[in-house]
Write an enzyme that holds these catalytic residues in place. Structure first.
Site, short mmCIF file in Angstrom:
data_model
loop_
_atom_site.label_atom_id
_atom_site.label_comp_id
_atom_site.label_asym_id
_atom_site.label_seq_id
_atom_site.Cartn_x
_atom_site.Cartn_y
_atom_site.Cartn_z
CG ASP A 156 -2.21 0.68 1.66
OD1 ASP A 156 -2.89 0.58 0.37
OD2 ASP A 156 -1.73 2.18 1.52
CD GLU B 232 -2.55 2.66 -2.88
OE1 GLU B 232 -3.97 2.75 -3.18
OE2 GLU B 232 -2.00 2.31 -2.50
#
Lengths: 444, 602
Positions: free
Chosen positions: B246, B288
């Site tokens: 992330d 991401e």
């Protein structure tokens, strides 16, 4: 093919008299053809199939033909047979992918057959061995696509060098324009230009198709306005305006621009009045708009500002722009088809192109409407036209630094002049469509 | 030693009695942390180094899928109980958003212990059970890992703020002023005014690219990098198949830059990749990075090495562009972004999606387009969040089954591995009256039983109410009903996943857009060559318009070949020298395989 090409083609003269008038690109449609003679014929490929390049004079008009000769043409070529040549058949070779594929090799080799030069542009490396196919039917040309790479436009009525389309593409290419399909090669002799090859934009869709898809979406909505529907085109219109302004800037940078005094405009006004005289005589429906039109033209005489003039596209409308995955591209810089070559070459106000595009938005908006469409649909079409015309001008202004709408008097005169031209064109060619420019005149 | 006083580093975790970070301190002040050897390990799946290039992913929120213990919240055991359904659907890999211990102030992305599971979801042992059961069915599992920051409740941060000179004093980015790195933008513009927040305990400011309760880790400190690599190893040892990393662009800071995508961030990702390649081959890293594809490709690493950073990255702009293209009835929003998408290393793959647990992100469209998307897809202001739109696929498309099928067909056939979002396979709706991004995180609708069959609890106890409106409510839209109806969206989706699986071109093939003069039709060729197998050629044709459309495709390179429609096996007329004419119904699509000559079917 055993006979010499000139004799072979001459022996086809009778067949050509029947065949030529049936072609889309034949100029004098609806007239009987009396004299057909062969100016020149050059063998481009011998054997079976053979390919002959021929220049034909048909009642004083010169045409370029590519004639294929086969003993036993495959079925998909039967529709384009011109006539018999002994045991063989002569046919329109532009429909023969196998023969057309050979043209790419001629370009790559820089071939020189019987005075016809096949010349690549200086910076071009050709990909060869590509499959060729003819595409679509055009008014005055026949185009061949090679693979997904190149498109060769063959001028059915070849004109003298220099060819405006070629010259403007070269000029724009020199300044690295991203709004053109790059020039690739030219086919010409010392006097005439026969063909022009450009990079083929395989992913492109015509501006007209993209714009009318948007109009269709709007007309299918019950209660949404042009700015609210999913198919809104304003973003595209704005980007198109930016592309046109960029091409104008590039043309000015590479081919020059000059500022002329306002009295030069009176010449243009006279031409507008002249056109109106002629068209009103031909199309009586135009008469009711005559006072309005003449007043709009005459208003130009009172302008006091100098005007810049330069090379422009000359025949700009939504059919002359392509949307590609990287943006808008302008094609066909030949100039207004009806004008004389000397007039086409003239420098003109870039507002002419703007006016042409604004008229085209109006066309797109009203093309889907029937002759007696209801108020609702007419209102929607008007909304679409207003919105996209405004967006186009905003996009144009963002690049050009000046909004074309600031030149309201001149722009209006150019637009109305264009509408008069359209009335004449539609009256002659597509009488059902004459309502589109007439409706526009009614709204002004 | 178990510490219970309020200043203990693990005080805020709420993990008493469960193995967790900071249960004890070593003599030199280090926190003891759970180790992979403390737990059982899941069985493994057969090794396949490139599985992710053809896989279909399914994003499932643990909280939202199935409640095994009747407390109103989905859990790992509940999810394990539904693996048969996921296998039946044809999913290859589950993607679980974070299930770590967390104060849940950012949907679990605020991790307070990387080595413990959020108690309401279960335990590390429950995760091992889920993973083992998934692997038994050939389903892989990846989860999110937040490298950039922790929760402020993480014992590392508690130690760092209380003991500036201790072993964790340099784990976060501390400063005496709030002026450094002023060129970095603020991401959560709705809630944050600065990337610095003052901590009264330590008397300094700490740096945070996201919420102020999520301090950024200090990657300048080699101990932090090593500690995070050990977090990767902890889960990889247990058997997890990979991570979605992330917020990767933000790991390092540097004065005078926007503090995104810095070279040293890439260096650290290369280190992560090396750990995977050397110690855990076949596991994947998915970046991401919500950026333009031209920038995201950097996260695949060196193309000459086949990619030496992340195996996968999300292609963000494709999704809003797809919605825009259909609304505009024009292929160009999609054509444009694909033309701008650079080629990627051999070992890399895009992840593509229509919807996920976040809002429909609009950072990747221009301002003008963003206004347009708001106007089109978020007619109520509550549908907007940050810079996006919080809707599920079905309500975004007015529950129009033709459009849902068209979008799904494009998702499954455009280049990249498709990521489905739980519930979209049955056309679930959303609840825009729930706060934050919860509109699209409601309970999975299994049946028309109480709580949609999701939980046996008192309905009032559900973590979020099940959708109950007449159109999308669980009485109308649920798995059980659609299982029993072979013409349902669920069965259709399953069938499409099967077809996709039969053709390597979808996952592995190259992509060529087939232009046409019709701007409303998007057509492309997917082509896969592999040694010893026949060439797999698939042509996909999508009508983005609501009206029927003709299209002429230039397929003359394949003159003589026969298109065979993939869902029904119907043979279409052979391709000739002339452009190939197809007509499509409104929002219709075709998938064809090109077979070399007339004869029997494929």
């Amino acid at each position: 093919m055993s006979t010499r090409p000139l004799h072979a083609v001459e022996s086809l003269a009778g067949d050509l008299r029947a065949w030529l008038p049936a072609q889309r690109w034949f100029a004098a449609k609806g007239t009987d053809l009396t004299d057909v003679f062969v100016e020149r014929a050059v063998m481009l490929a011998d054997g079976d199939p053979a390919l002959v390049h021929a220049l034909i004079d048909a009642d004083g008009e010169r045409y370029q033909l590519l004639i294929g000769v086969r003993d036993d043409p495959p079925e998909h070529l039967h529709h384009c047979v011109i006539g018999r040549l002994g045991e063989s058949y002569a046919y329109d070779a532009t429909q023969d992918g196998e023969l057309m594929a050979g043209l790419l090799a001629l370009l790559d080799a820089g071939a020189d057959h019987g005075g016809i030069h096949w010349t690549k542009e200086p910076d071009v490396e050709l990909v060869t061995g590509l499959r060729a196919r003819p595409i679509g039917v055009e008014q005055s040309n026949t185009s061949i696509v090679f693979g997904y790479h190149y498109i060769l436009k063959l001028f059915r009525r070849p004109g003298p060098r220099p060819n405006r389309d070629v010259e403007l593409h070269r000029a724009l290419h020199r300044v690295g324009s991203a709004q053109i399909a790059d020039p690739i090669a030219v086919v010409e002799d010392d006097e005439l230009v026969f063909g022009f090859a450009q990079r083929y934009l395989a992913d492109a869709a015509e501006g007209w198709a993209t714009a009318t898809a948007s109009v269709r979406d709007l007309l299918a909505e019950g209660d949404l306005h042009a700015g609210e529907v999913g198919g809104d085109f304003a973003g595209e219109s704005s980007r198109l305006g930016m592309a046109v302004a960029q091409v104008h800037a590039d043309l000015a940078a590479t081919m020059g621009t000059e500022v002329v005094s306002p009295d030069r405009l009176t010449e243009a006004v006279e031409v507008m009045h002249g056109r109106l005289d002629a068209v009103t005589a031909e199309v009586p429906e135009l008469a009711e708009f005559e006072p309005m039109l003449r007043a709009a033209f005459d208003a130009v005489r009172h302008l006091r500002e100098s005007q810049p003039i330069q090379q422009i596209h000359g025949d700009l409308h939504l059919g002359q722009v392509l949307r590609t995955a990287t943006g808008w591209v302008l094609i066909d810089f030949e100039g207004e088809p009806a004008a004389l070559a000397t007039d086409r070459a003239k420098t003109r106000s870039p507002l002419r192109d703007v006016a042409g595009m604004l008229r085209s938005f109006d066309y797109a908006a009203f093309a889907l409407l029937g002759a007696d469409d209801d108020h609702q649909r007419t209102t929607r079409a008007t909304e679409w036209s207003d919105r996209n015309r405004a967006s186009f001008c905003e996009g144009y202004a963002s690049v050009a630094g000046a909004d074309p709408r600031d030149q309201a008097v001149l722009l209006r005169a150019f637009e109305l002049d264009k509408a008069v031209y359209e009335v004449a064109y539609e009256h002659r060619n597509r009488p059902d469509w004459v309502r589109v420019p007439l409706t526009a005149l009614r709204r002004t | 030693m178990t510490v219970h006083d309020a200043t203990a580093p693990d005080a805020a975790l709420g993990l008493e009695g469960i193995p967790h970070t900071g249960e004890a301190l070593t003599a030199d002040g280090h926190l003891t942390e759970p180790q992979a050897e403390d737990f059982k390990h899941a069985r493994t799946v057969p090794q396949d180094l490139l599985w992710y290039k053809s896989a279909v992913f399914y994003e499932v929120l643990c909280r939202a899928f199935n409640d095994s213990d009747g407390n109103g919240t989905g859990d790992l055991r509940g999810l394990a109980d539904k693996l048969d359904y996921i296998q039946w659907l044809g999913v290859d890999c589950l993607w679980l958003p974070p299930f770590y211990a967390s104060p849940l102030r950012d949907g679990g992305y605020d991790i307070s212990d990387f080595r413990a599971v959020l108690p309401e979801f279960g335990t590390v042992d429950d995760f091992v059970y889920l993973l083992d059961q998934a692997h038994q069915r050939g389903i892989r599992v990846i989860t999110d890992l937040v490298l950039n920051h922790t929760s402020d409740a993480h014992p590392w941060f508690q130690e760092s703020r209380q003991h500036p000179d201790g072993p964790y004093g340099d784990y976060y980015v501390w400063s005496d002023s709030d002026e450094a790195y002023s060129d970095a933008r603020i991401i959560f513009v709705d809630t944050e005014t600065s990337n610095w927040t003052y901590d009264p305990v330590r008397g300094q400011f700490y740096w945070h690219r996201f919420f102020s309760h999520q301090p950024d880790l200090n990657y300048e400190n080699p101990e932090v990098a090593e500690a995070m690599l050990d977090v990767l190893r902890f889960w990889l040892d247990i058997g997890i198949d990979g991570f979605r990393l992330d917020a990767v662009p933000y790991l390092f800071e540097e004065e005078g830059t926007n503090c995104e995508n810095l070279p040293r961030t890439h260096e650290f990702l290369k280190q992560c990749r090396k750990v995977v390649d050397d110690e855990y081959p076949g596991r994947v890293l998915l970046a991401e990075a919500n950026q333009w594809p031209a920038d995201v490709v950097e996260y695949f690493g060196d193309p000459d090495k086949g990619g030496d950073e992340c195996h996968m990255a999300f292609h963000f702009p494709l999704m809003p562009r797809s919605f825009m293209a259909v609304r505009r009835e024009s292929r160009f929003p999609i054509s444009e972004i694909l033309a701008q998408t650079p080629s990627i290393p051999d070992g890399a793959q895009w992840g593509i999606f229509l919807r996920n647990h976040d809002e429909l992100t609009l950072e990747m469209v221009t301002d003008e387009e963003r206004d347009y998307m708001y106007a089109e897809y978020a007619k109520d202001p509550r549908m907007k969040a940050n810079i996006g739109i919080r809707r599920r696929l079905a309500p975004l498309l007015d529950n129009d089954s033709n459009q849902m099928e068209l979008f799904t067909a494009m998702l499954l056939s455009l280049p990249g591995s498709p990521v489905l979002y739980y519930g979209d396979e049955i056309g679930m709706g959303d609840n825009i009256w729930l706060g934050d991004r919860d509109a699209v995180r409601t309970p999975m609708q299994w049946s028309l039983d109480r709580n949609a069959g999701f939980s046996r609890c008192d309905p009032a106890r559900l973590y979020l109410p099940a959708i109950a409106d007449p159109v999308y409510g669980y009485q109308a839209v649920n798995v059980e009903a659609q299982m029993n109806n072979t013409s349902s969206l669920l069965h259709w989706t399953r069938r499409m996943l099967q077809v996709r699986k039969e053709h390597p071109a979808f996952g592995l093939g190259d992509f060529t857009e087939l232009g046409s003069s019709n701007p409303s039709v998007l057509a492309y060729l997917r082509r896969h060559l592999s040694p010893g197998a026949p060439e797999d050629l698939v042509i996909c044709v999508n009508n983005l318009s609501r009206f029927p459309q003709p299209v002429e495709l230039n397929l003359s390179d394949h003159a003589g070949w026969v298109p065979v429609e993939l869902t029904g096996g119907v043979r279409f007329p052979p391709i000739g020298e002339l452009p190939y004419l197809l007509t499509l119904p409104g929002h219709g699509f075709y998938w064809f395989q090109l077979t070399p000559e007339e004869g029997e079917g494929p």
